[in-house]
Design an enzyme around this catalytic site. Structure first.
Site, PDB file in Angstrom:
ATOM      1  N   LYS A 195      23.625  77.466  27.602  1.00 52.41           N
ATOM      2  CA  LYS A 195      25.077  77.331  27.794  1.00 52.41           C
ATOM      3  C   LYS A 195      25.483  78.047  29.066  1.00 52.41           C
ATOM      4  O   LYS A 195      24.783  78.974  29.538  1.00 52.41           O
ATOM      5  CB  LYS A 195      25.869  77.880  26.599  1.00 52.41           C
ATOM      6  CG  LYS A 195      25.601  79.346  26.222  1.00 52.41           C
ATOM      7  CD  LYS A 195      26.424  80.374  26.954  1.00 52.41           C
ATOM      8  CE  LYS A 195      26.198  81.788  26.422  1.00 52.41           C
ATOM      9  NZ  LYS A 195      26.603  82.861  27.310  1.00 52.41           N
ATOM     10  N   PRO A 223      15.654  81.335  30.703  1.00 52.98           N
ATOM     11  CA  PRO A 223      15.262  82.733  30.900  1.00 52.98           C
ATOM     12  C   PRO A 223      16.137  83.667  30.056  1.00 52.98           C
ATOM     13  O   PRO A 223      17.354  83.484  30.002  1.00 52.98           O
ATOM     14  CB  PRO A 223      15.506  82.957  32.401  1.00 52.98           C
ATOM     15  CG  PRO A 223      16.558  81.963  32.758  1.00 52.98           C
ATOM     16  CD  PRO A 223      16.321  80.761  31.884  1.00 52.98           C
ATOM     17  N   GLY A 280      22.346  85.406  30.441  1.00 52.64           N
ATOM     18  CA  GLY A 280      23.681  84.901  30.074  1.00 52.64           C
ATOM     19  C   GLY A 280      23.700  83.434  29.714  1.00 52.64           C
ATOM     20  O   GLY A 280      24.765  82.831  29.608  1.00 52.64           O
ATOM     21  N   GLY A 311      19.970  81.613  25.505  1.00 55.88           N
ATOM     22  CA  GLY A 311      18.744  80.946  25.050  1.00 55.88           C
ATOM     23  C   GLY A 311      18.282  81.412  23.667  1.00 55.88           C
ATOM     24  O   GLY A 311      17.952  80.587  22.816  1.00 55.88           O
ATOM     25  N   GLY A 312      18.289  82.712  23.440  1.00 58.61           N
ATOM     26  CA  GLY A 312      17.844  83.231  22.141  1.00 58.61           C
ATOM     27  C   GLY A 312      18.740  82.735  21.011  1.00 58.61           C
ATOM     28  O   GLY A 312      18.256  82.387  19.923  1.00 58.61           O
ATOM     29  N   SER A 313      20.041  82.664  21.273  1.00 57.56           N
ATOM     30  CA  SER A 313      20.983  82.184  20.259  1.00 57.56           C
ATOM     31  C   SER A 313      20.783  80.692  20.012  1.00 57.56           C
ATOM     32  O   SER A 313      20.869  80.217  18.871  1.00 57.56           O
ATOM     33  CB  SER A 313      22.425  82.419  20.720  1.00 57.56           C
ATOM     34  OG  SER A 313      22.637  83.784  20.961  1.00 57.56           O
ATOM     35  N   ASP A 334      26.790  84.368  19.485  1.00 53.35           N
ATOM     36  CA  ASP A 334      26.761  83.062  20.157  1.00 53.35           C
ATOM     37  C   ASP A 334      26.124  81.960  19.325  1.00 53.35           C
ATOM     38  O   ASP A 334      26.172  80.795  19.722  1.00 53.35           O
ATOM     39  CB  ASP A 334      25.919  83.156  21.449  1.00 53.35           C
ATOM     40  CG  ASP A 334      26.697  83.745  22.607  1.00 53.35           C
ATOM     41  OD1 ASP A 334      27.903  83.966  22.456  1.00 53.35           O
ATOM     42  OD2 ASP A 334      26.078  83.982  23.661  1.00 53.35           O
TER      43      ASP A 334
HETATM   44  O1  C5P Z   1      26.438  89.530  18.759  1.00 51.57           O
HETATM   45  P1  C5P Z   1      25.364  89.919  19.716  1.00 51.57           P
HETATM   46  O2  C5P Z   1      24.214  90.605  19.035  1.00 51.57           O
HETATM   47  O3  C5P Z   1      24.906  88.790  20.573  1.00 51.57           O
HETATM   48  O4  C5P Z   1      26.001  90.968  20.707  1.00 51.57           O
HETATM   49  C1  C5P Z   1      25.244  91.868  21.466  1.00 51.57           C
HETATM   50  C2  C5P Z   1      26.134  93.056  21.855  1.00 51.57           C
HETATM   51  O5  C5P Z   1      27.128  92.641  22.786  1.00 51.57           O
HETATM   52  C3  C5P Z   1      26.890  93.650  20.695  1.00 51.57           C
HETATM   53  O6  C5P Z   1      26.129  94.642  20.062  1.00 51.57           O
HETATM   54  C4  C5P Z   1      28.116  94.245  21.369  1.00 51.57           C
HETATM   55  O7  C5P Z   1      27.773  95.483  21.939  1.00 51.57           O
HETATM   56  C5  C5P Z   1      28.363  93.286  22.514  1.00 51.57           C
HETATM   57  N1  C5P Z   1      29.394  92.265  22.217  1.00 51.57           N
HETATM   58  C6  C5P Z   1      30.732  92.639  22.239  1.00 51.57           C
HETATM   59  N2  C5P Z   1      31.695  91.699  21.994  1.00 51.57           N
HETATM   60  C7  C5P Z   1      31.353  90.417  21.762  1.00 51.57           C
HETATM   61  C8  C5P Z   1      30.002  90.006  21.735  1.00 51.57           C
HETATM   62  C9  C5P Z   1      29.033  90.967  21.975  1.00 51.57           C
HETATM   63  O8  C5P Z   1      31.075  93.813  22.454  1.00 51.57           O
HETATM   64  N3  C5P Z   1      32.324  89.512  21.545  1.00 51.57           N
END
Ligand code: C5P
Length: 305
Positions: A18, A104, A108, A111-113, A146
Protein backbone atom coordinates in the site's frame (compact mmCIF):
# COMPACT_ATOMS: atom_id res chain seq x y z
CA UNK A 1 -7.27 -5.83 -2.33
CA UNK A 2 -6.03 -9.44 -1.97
CA UNK A 3 -6.61 -11.99 -4.72
CA UNK A 4 -6.80 -15.73 -4.09
CA UNK A 5 -6.47 -18.60 -6.55
CA UNK A 6 -6.26 -22.36 -6.18
CA UNK A 7 -2.93 -23.99 -6.96
CA UNK A 8 -1.95 -27.67 -7.48
CA UNK A 9 -1.15 -28.15 -3.76
CA UNK A 10 -3.53 -25.71 -2.14
CA UNK A 11 -4.02 -21.97 -2.47
CA UNK A 12 -2.07 -18.89 -3.52
CA UNK A 13 -2.85 -15.37 -2.27
CA UNK A 14 -1.34 -12.24 -3.80
CA UNK A 15 -0.70 -9.59 -1.15
CA UNK A 16 -0.14 -6.06 -2.48
CA UNK A 17 1.83 -3.20 -0.97
CA UNK A 18 0.00 0.00 0.00
CA UNK A 19 0.92 3.63 -0.35
CA UNK A 20 -0.43 6.28 2.02
CA UNK A 21 -1.20 9.05 -0.49
CA UNK A 22 -2.08 11.29 2.47
CA UNK A 23 -1.56 10.73 6.19
CA UNK A 24 -2.82 13.21 8.76
CA UNK A 25 -2.27 12.65 12.49
CA UNK A 26 -5.34 14.03 14.27
CA UNK A 27 -4.26 13.49 17.87
CA UNK A 28 -3.24 10.96 20.50
CA UNK A 29 -5.78 8.42 21.70
CA UNK A 30 -6.30 7.21 25.28
CA UNK A 31 -4.78 3.82 24.27
CA UNK A 32 -1.52 5.57 23.28
CA UNK A 33 -2.04 5.08 19.54
CA UNK A 34 -2.48 8.05 17.22
CA UNK A 35 -5.76 8.94 15.54
CA UNK A 36 -5.28 9.07 11.77
CA UNK A 37 -6.92 10.04 8.57
CA UNK A 38 -5.21 8.55 5.53
CA UNK A 39 -6.10 7.98 1.88
CA UNK A 40 -4.50 4.64 1.13
CA UNK A 41 -4.15 2.83 -2.19
CA UNK A 42 -3.02 -0.68 -3.02
CA UNK A 43 -0.23 -0.70 -5.60
CA UNK A 44 1.11 -3.27 -8.06
CA UNK A 45 4.01 -4.51 -5.92
CA UNK A 46 3.15 -7.92 -4.47
CA UNK A 47 4.19 -10.61 -2.03
CA UNK A 48 2.78 -14.07 -2.78
CA UNK A 49 1.71 -16.50 -0.08
CA UNK A 50 1.37 -20.20 -0.96
CA UNK A 51 -0.67 -22.34 1.46
CA UNK A 52 -1.05 -26.12 1.70
CA UNK A 53 -2.66 -28.31 4.38
CA UNK A 54 -0.16 -29.99 6.72
CA UNK A 55 0.01 -31.53 10.19
CA UNK A 56 2.27 -28.85 11.70
CA UNK A 57 2.69 -25.11 11.06
CA UNK A 58 5.69 -23.96 9.03
CA UNK A 59 6.73 -20.86 7.10
CA UNK A 60 9.51 -20.54 4.54
CA UNK A 61 10.48 -17.16 3.06
CA UNK A 62 12.11 -16.52 -0.31
CA UNK A 63 12.31 -13.58 -2.71
CA UNK A 64 14.30 -10.38 -3.08
CA UNK A 65 12.96 -8.84 0.16
CA UNK A 66 13.35 -11.97 2.32
CA UNK A 67 16.44 -10.68 4.12
CA UNK A 68 17.34 -10.38 7.76
CA UNK A 69 14.67 -7.69 8.33
CA UNK A 70 11.84 -10.21 7.80
CA UNK A 71 11.31 -11.83 11.19
CA UNK A 72 11.29 -15.62 11.46
CA UNK A 73 9.14 -17.73 13.75
CA UNK A 74 6.23 -16.34 15.71
CA UNK A 75 7.40 -12.73 15.30
CA UNK A 76 6.40 -13.05 11.64
CA UNK A 77 2.90 -11.65 11.23
CA UNK A 78 1.93 -14.55 8.94
CA UNK A 79 2.48 -17.10 11.72
CA UNK A 80 0.86 -14.80 14.25
CA UNK A 81 -2.22 -14.57 12.00
CA UNK A 82 -2.26 -18.37 11.68
CA UNK A 83 -2.11 -18.81 15.45
CA UNK A 84 -4.87 -16.26 16.08
CA UNK A 85 -7.19 -17.93 13.54
CA UNK A 86 -6.39 -21.42 14.86
CA UNK A 87 -7.09 -20.42 18.46
CA UNK A 88 -10.23 -18.44 17.62
CA UNK A 89 -11.78 -21.24 15.57
CA UNK A 90 -10.32 -24.25 17.41
CA UNK A 91 -8.61 -25.58 14.30
CA UNK A 92 -6.74 -28.91 14.72
CA UNK A 93 -4.89 -29.05 11.43
CA UNK A 94 -1.85 -27.05 10.37
CA UNK A 95 -0.48 -25.58 7.18
CA UNK A 96 2.72 -25.34 5.17
CA UNK A 97 3.20 -21.71 4.17
CA UNK A 98 5.68 -20.32 1.67
CA UNK A 99 6.03 -16.56 1.34
CA UNK A 100 7.63 -14.97 -1.71
CA UNK A 101 8.67 -11.61 -0.34
CA UNK A 102 9.11 -8.65 -2.69
CA UNK A 103 7.72 -5.82 -0.55
CA UNK A 104 10.64 -4.45 1.48
CA UNK A 105 9.91 -4.37 5.24
CA UNK A 106 10.25 -1.22 7.36
CA UNK A 107 9.64 1.13 4.43
CA UNK A 108 5.96 2.05 4.97
CA UNK A 109 4.45 -0.29 2.36
CA UNK A 110 2.56 -2.42 4.90
CA UNK A 111 4.02 -5.66 3.54
CA UNK A 112 3.91 -7.55 6.84
CA UNK A 113 0.30 -6.50 7.40
CA UNK A 114 -0.65 -7.48 3.85
CA UNK A 115 0.99 -10.89 4.37
CA UNK A 116 -0.96 -11.32 7.63
CA UNK A 117 -4.22 -10.43 5.85
CA UNK A 118 -3.32 -12.93 3.11
CA UNK A 119 -2.74 -15.61 5.75
CA UNK A 120 -6.12 -14.91 7.38
CA UNK A 121 -8.00 -15.07 4.06
CA UNK A 122 -6.05 -18.07 2.75
CA UNK A 123 -6.22 -20.13 5.95
CA UNK A 124 -9.90 -19.27 6.43
CA UNK A 125 -10.46 -20.96 3.05
CA UNK A 126 -7.94 -23.80 3.54
CA UNK A 127 -9.26 -24.75 6.99
CA UNK A 128 -12.86 -24.00 6.03
CA UNK A 129 -13.31 -21.86 9.14
CA UNK A 130 -16.02 -19.80 7.42
CA UNK A 131 -15.35 -16.38 8.98
CA UNK A 132 -16.70 -13.33 7.13
CA UNK A 133 -14.52 -10.40 6.07
CA UNK A 134 -15.64 -8.33 9.07
CA UNK A 135 -14.70 -11.06 11.54
CA UNK A 136 -11.35 -11.49 9.79
CA UNK A 137 -10.81 -7.72 9.97
CA UNK A 138 -11.52 -7.77 13.73
CA UNK A 139 -8.95 -10.53 14.19
CA UNK A 140 -6.57 -8.69 11.87
CA UNK A 141 -6.73 -5.51 13.98
CA UNK A 142 -5.35 -7.48 16.95
CA UNK A 143 -2.30 -8.37 14.83
CA UNK A 144 -1.53 -4.87 13.47
CA UNK A 145 -3.30 -1.57 12.83
CA UNK A 146 -2.93 -1.91 9.04
CA UNK A 147 -4.16 -5.50 8.63
CA UNK A 148 -7.90 -4.67 8.14
CA UNK A 149 -6.97 -2.29 5.31
CA UNK A 150 -5.75 -5.19 3.17
CA UNK A 151 -9.00 -7.09 3.69
CA UNK A 152 -10.88 -4.20 2.06
CA UNK A 153 -10.96 -2.58 -1.38
CA UNK A 154 -7.87 -1.21 -3.15
CA UNK A 155 -8.68 2.42 -2.35
CA UNK A 156 -9.89 3.50 1.08
CA UNK A 157 -9.84 6.20 3.70
CA UNK A 158 -8.38 4.84 6.92
CA UNK A 159 -9.32 6.33 10.28
CA UNK A 160 -9.08 5.53 13.99
CA UNK A 161 -5.74 3.89 14.68
CA UNK A 162 -5.98 2.54 11.13
CA UNK A 163 -8.61 -0.14 11.62
CA UNK A 164 -11.63 1.92 10.46
CA UNK A 165 -11.82 1.46 6.70
CA UNK A 166 -14.12 3.51 4.50
CA UNK A 167 -14.08 2.23 0.90
CA UNK A 168 -13.40 5.00 -1.63
CA UNK A 169 -14.01 5.18 -5.35
CA UNK A 170 -11.49 6.85 -7.58
CA UNK A 171 -9.70 6.37 -10.85
CA UNK A 172 -6.19 7.42 -11.55
CA UNK A 173 -3.88 6.93 -14.49
CA UNK A 174 -0.78 8.00 -12.58
CA UNK A 175 2.48 6.09 -12.88
CA UNK A 176 4.12 5.71 -9.49
CA UNK A 177 7.82 5.53 -8.82
CA UNK A 178 8.35 3.72 -5.53
CA UNK A 179 11.80 4.41 -4.11
CA UNK A 180 13.33 3.18 -0.86
CA UNK A 181 16.72 3.54 0.82
CA UNK A 182 18.84 0.74 2.24
CA UNK A 183 17.56 1.37 5.78
CA UNK A 184 14.08 0.92 7.23
CA UNK A 185 12.38 2.88 10.00
CA UNK A 186 10.46 1.43 12.94
CA UNK A 187 6.85 2.65 12.99
CA UNK A 188 6.87 2.86 16.79
CA UNK A 189 10.08 4.97 16.70
CA UNK A 190 8.62 7.37 14.13
CA UNK A 191 5.43 7.89 16.15
CA UNK A 192 7.54 8.45 19.29
CA UNK A 193 9.62 11.04 17.40
CA UNK A 194 6.37 12.67 16.21
CA UNK A 195 5.35 13.12 19.86
CA UNK A 196 8.67 14.82 20.65
CA UNK A 197 8.29 17.39 17.88
CA UNK A 198 6.32 20.62 18.48
CA UNK A 199 2.59 20.18 17.82
CA UNK A 200 1.61 21.27 14.33
CA UNK A 201 -1.23 23.66 13.65
CA UNK A 202 -4.58 22.20 12.63
CA UNK A 203 -5.81 22.49 9.07
CA UNK A 204 -4.36 21.54 5.73
CA UNK A 205 -5.62 19.20 3.04
CA UNK A 206 -7.75 16.15 3.83
CA UNK A 207 -8.06 12.70 2.25
CA UNK A 208 -11.22 13.90 0.45
CA UNK A 209 -9.32 16.80 -1.13
CA UNK A 210 -6.91 14.39 -2.81
CA UNK A 211 -9.65 11.88 -3.67
CA UNK A 212 -11.32 14.62 -5.74
CA UNK A 213 -8.10 15.06 -7.71
CA UNK A 214 -7.02 11.45 -8.31
CA UNK A 215 -8.33 11.54 -11.87
CA UNK A 216 -6.46 14.77 -12.62
CA UNK A 217 -2.86 15.40 -13.55
CA UNK A 218 -0.34 13.99 -11.08
CA UNK A 219 1.59 17.24 -10.80
CA UNK A 220 -1.55 19.05 -9.68
CA UNK A 221 -1.76 16.71 -6.69
CA UNK A 222 1.47 18.11 -5.24
CA UNK A 223 -0.13 20.28 -2.48
CA UNK A 224 -2.32 17.38 -1.32
CA UNK A 225 0.27 14.63 -0.74
CA UNK A 226 0.77 15.50 2.92
CA UNK A 227 2.21 13.09 5.46
CA UNK A 228 2.35 14.46 9.02
CA UNK A 229 4.92 11.79 9.96
CA UNK A 230 7.53 13.05 7.49
CA UNK A 231 9.27 15.53 9.86
CA UNK A 232 9.41 12.76 12.50
CA UNK A 233 10.89 10.28 9.99
CA UNK A 234 13.39 12.98 8.90
CA UNK A 235 14.45 13.53 12.52
CA UNK A 236 15.29 9.81 12.91
CA UNK A 237 16.90 9.52 9.50
CA UNK A 238 19.37 12.23 10.47
CA UNK A 239 22.08 12.68 7.84
CA UNK A 240 21.15 9.51 5.90
CA UNK A 241 19.88 10.18 2.37
CA UNK A 242 16.39 11.61 1.94
CA UNK A 243 14.66 10.61 -1.26
CA UNK A 244 12.30 13.58 -1.55
CA UNK A 245 15.19 15.85 -2.54
CA UNK A 246 16.53 13.33 -5.09
CA UNK A 247 13.13 12.85 -6.76
CA UNK A 248 12.37 16.57 -6.78
CA UNK A 249 15.78 17.42 -8.21
CA UNK A 250 15.01 14.98 -11.06
CA UNK A 251 11.84 16.93 -11.86
CA UNK A 252 9.15 15.11 -9.85
CA UNK A 253 6.57 17.44 -8.32
CA UNK A 254 4.01 15.16 -6.68
CA UNK A 255 6.25 13.41 -4.14
CA UNK A 256 5.15 11.86 -0.86
CA UNK A 257 6.38 9.61 1.93
CA UNK A 258 4.37 6.42 2.57
CA UNK A 259 3.37 5.42 6.10
CA UNK A 260 6.13 6.05 8.61
CA UNK A 261 8.80 5.88 5.86
CA UNK A 262 11.45 5.27 4.83
CA UNK A 263 10.06 4.89 1.27
CA UNK A 264 8.88 7.68 -0.98
CA UNK A 265 6.70 7.72 -4.06
CA UNK A 266 6.48 10.13 -6.95
CA UNK A 267 3.38 10.34 -9.14
CA UNK A 268 3.97 10.89 -12.86
CA UNK A 269 1.63 11.51 -15.78
CA UNK A 270 3.77 9.52 -18.21
CA UNK A 271 5.78 6.32 -17.93
CA UNK A 272 8.76 8.17 -19.45
CA UNK A 273 8.80 10.65 -16.55
CA UNK A 274 8.47 7.81 -14.05
CA UNK A 275 11.40 5.93 -15.60
CA UNK A 276 13.56 9.07 -15.59
CA UNK A 277 12.86 9.77 -11.93
CA UNK A 278 13.43 6.11 -11.02
CA UNK A 279 16.84 6.25 -12.74
CA UNK A 280 17.72 9.35 -10.70
CA UNK A 281 16.63 7.70 -7.45
CA UNK A 282 18.73 4.61 -8.24
CA UNK A 283 21.74 6.84 -8.97
CA UNK A 284 21.11 8.31 -5.49
CA UNK A 285 21.41 4.83 -3.96
CA UNK A 286 17.71 3.90 -3.76
CA UNK A 287 15.95 0.75 -4.92
CA UNK A 288 13.00 1.56 -7.19
CA UNK A 289 9.88 -0.06 -8.58
CA UNK A 290 7.44 1.32 -11.15
CA UNK A 291 3.88 0.67 -10.06
CA UNK A 292 0.28 1.65 -10.69
CA UNK A 293 -2.55 2.12 -8.24
CA UNK A 294 -4.79 -0.94 -7.97
CA UNK A 295 -8.42 -0.35 -8.62
CA UNK A 296 -10.83 0.45 -11.41
CA UNK A 297 -9.25 -0.28 -14.74
CA UNK A 298 -5.88 -1.41 -13.45
CA UNK A 299 -6.42 -4.58 -11.49
CA UNK A 300 -3.42 -6.80 -11.09
CA UNK A 301 -1.08 -5.44 -13.72
CA UNK A 302 2.53 -5.68 -12.66
CA UNK A 303 5.20 -3.34 -14.03
CA UNK A 304 8.83 -3.58 -13.14
CA UNK A 305 11.49 -0.97 -13.69
O1 C5P B 1 -0.42 -1.48 15.16
P1 C5P B 1 1.02 -1.64 14.83
O2 C5P B 1 1.65 -2.77 15.60
O3 C5P B 1 1.28 -1.75 13.37
O4 C5P B 1 1.74 -0.32 15.29
C1 C5P B 1 3.12 -0.24 15.54
C2 C5P B 1 3.38 0.95 16.47
O5 C5P B 1 3.13 2.17 15.78
C3 C5P B 1 2.49 0.98 17.69
O6 C5P B 1 3.06 0.25 18.74
C4 C5P B 1 2.43 2.47 18.02
O7 C5P B 1 3.60 2.83 18.71
C5 C5P B 1 2.51 3.11 16.65
N1 C5P B 1 1.19 3.49 16.10
C6 C5P B 1 0.56 4.62 16.60
N2 C5P B 1 -0.65 5.00 16.08
C7 C5P B 1 -1.21 4.30 15.07
C8 C5P B 1 -0.58 3.15 14.54
C9 C5P B 1 0.64 2.77 15.08
O8 C5P B 1 1.05 5.29 17.52
N3 C5P B 1 -2.38 4.70 14.57
Amino acid sequence: MLTMASSPNGLTVRAPAKVNLTLRVLGTRPDGYHALESLVAGVTLFDTLHLALDDGMSLACSGAAAGADVPAGDANLVLRAARVLRETCGVGEGARLALEKHIPPGRGFGGGSSDAAAALVGLNALWDTGLGREELARLGATIGSDVPLFLGPPLAVMRGRGEEIEPARGRSSWHLVLAWPDFGLSTADVYAAYDRLPAKEDGGPSAADLLDRLDGLAREAKPFLVNDLEPAADSIRGARPGLRAVLEAAGAEAVGMTGSGSAYFAAADTEADARRWADAARSGGATTYLARLLGDGIEQQEISP
